[in-house]
Design a protein around this motif. Structure first.
Motif, PDB file in Angstrom:
ATOM      1  N   ASP A 296      70.463  53.198  59.136  1.00  0.00           N
ATOM      2  CA  ASP A 296      70.803  51.902  59.722  1.00  0.00           C
ATOM      3  C   ASP A 296      70.760  52.000  61.243  1.00  0.00           C
ATOM      4  O   ASP A 296      70.361  53.013  61.808  1.00  0.00           O
ATOM      5  CB  ASP A 296      72.159  51.408  59.212  1.00  0.00           C
ATOM      6  N   ALA A 297      71.166  50.947  61.915  1.00  0.00           N
ATOM      7  CA  ALA A 297      71.089  50.893  63.379  1.00  0.00           C
ATOM      8  C   ALA A 297      71.972  51.948  64.046  1.00  0.00           C
ATOM      9  O   ALA A 297      71.668  52.418  65.141  1.00  0.00           O
ATOM     10  CB  ALA A 297      71.487  49.503  63.866  1.00  0.00           C
TER      11      ALA A 297
ATOM     12  N   GLY B 167      72.408  54.931  62.895  1.00  0.00           N
ATOM     13  CA  GLY B 167      71.898  56.257  62.596  1.00  0.00           C
ATOM     14  C   GLY B 167      72.488  56.885  61.353  1.00  0.00           C
ATOM     15  O   GLY B 167      72.245  58.047  61.069  1.00  0.00           O
ATOM     16  N   VAL B 168      73.247  56.121  60.587  1.00  0.00           N
ATOM     17  CA  VAL B 168      73.845  56.613  59.352  1.00  0.00           C
ATOM     18  C   VAL B 168      72.813  56.482  58.226  1.00  0.00           C
ATOM     19  O   VAL B 168      72.148  55.455  58.092  1.00  0.00           O
ATOM     20  CB  VAL B 168      75.121  55.809  59.002  1.00  0.00           C
ATOM     21  N   VAL B 169      72.662  57.532  57.429  1.00  0.00           N
ATOM     22  CA  VAL B 169      71.693  57.529  56.338  1.00  0.00           C
ATOM     23  C   VAL B 169      72.159  56.585  55.242  1.00  0.00           C
ATOM     24  O   VAL B 169      73.244  56.719  54.690  1.00  0.00           O
ATOM     25  CB  VAL B 169      71.495  58.953  55.776  1.00  0.00           C
ATOM     26  N   VAL B 170      71.298  55.605  54.937  1.00  0.00           N
ATOM     27  CA  VAL B 170      71.588  54.627  53.895  1.00  0.00           C
ATOM     28  C   VAL B 170      70.937  55.043  52.580  1.00  0.00           C
ATOM     29  O   VAL B 170      71.521  54.920  51.515  1.00  0.00           O
ATOM     30  CB  VAL B 170      71.085  53.221  54.310  1.00  0.00           C
ATOM     31  N   LYS B 171      69.708  55.557  52.673  1.00  0.00           N
ATOM     32  CA  LYS B 171      68.972  55.969  51.481  1.00  0.00           C
ATOM     33  C   LYS B 171      68.310  57.317  51.736  1.00  0.00           C
ATOM     34  O   LYS B 171      67.711  57.526  52.783  1.00  0.00           O
ATOM     35  CB  LYS B 171      67.907  54.926  51.139  1.00  0.00           C
TER      36      LYS B 171
END
Length: 82
Positions: free
Chosen positions: A66-67, A69-73
């Motif tokens: 996401d914006a 920098g956290v891994v979503v997938k």
């Protein structure tokens, strides 16, 4: 070929950014290419010949952030034989 839990332990580690990492896992030779953050994004697994070229399977990693920098997938796709 499926990626098992033991191999996934190697694939979630951080490595040297933008490099090629080679190691042996059980009876297979593995080569990982990393991105600029040190995450493995491309994996070749199989048997290496005398020049170090691996004949086996290729996997690519899909990292969606996401914006902030956290891994979503985080998903590994099988791309076929090499």
């Amino acid at each position: 070929m499926k990626i098992g839990a033991a191999l996934m332990k190697h694939l979630v580690k951080k490595y040297e950014p933008s490099s090629l990492i080679s190691f042996t896992f059980n009876r297979y030779d593995v080569a990982l290419k990393t991105d600029e953050d040190g995450n493995p994004v491309l994996m070749f697994i199989g048997k290496a010949n005398e020049r170090g070229i691996i004949k086996g399977d290729q996997f690519t990693r899909r990292l969606l952030k996401d914006a902030a920098g956290v891994v979503v997938k985080d998903h590994w796709d099988y791309k076929g034989k090499v």
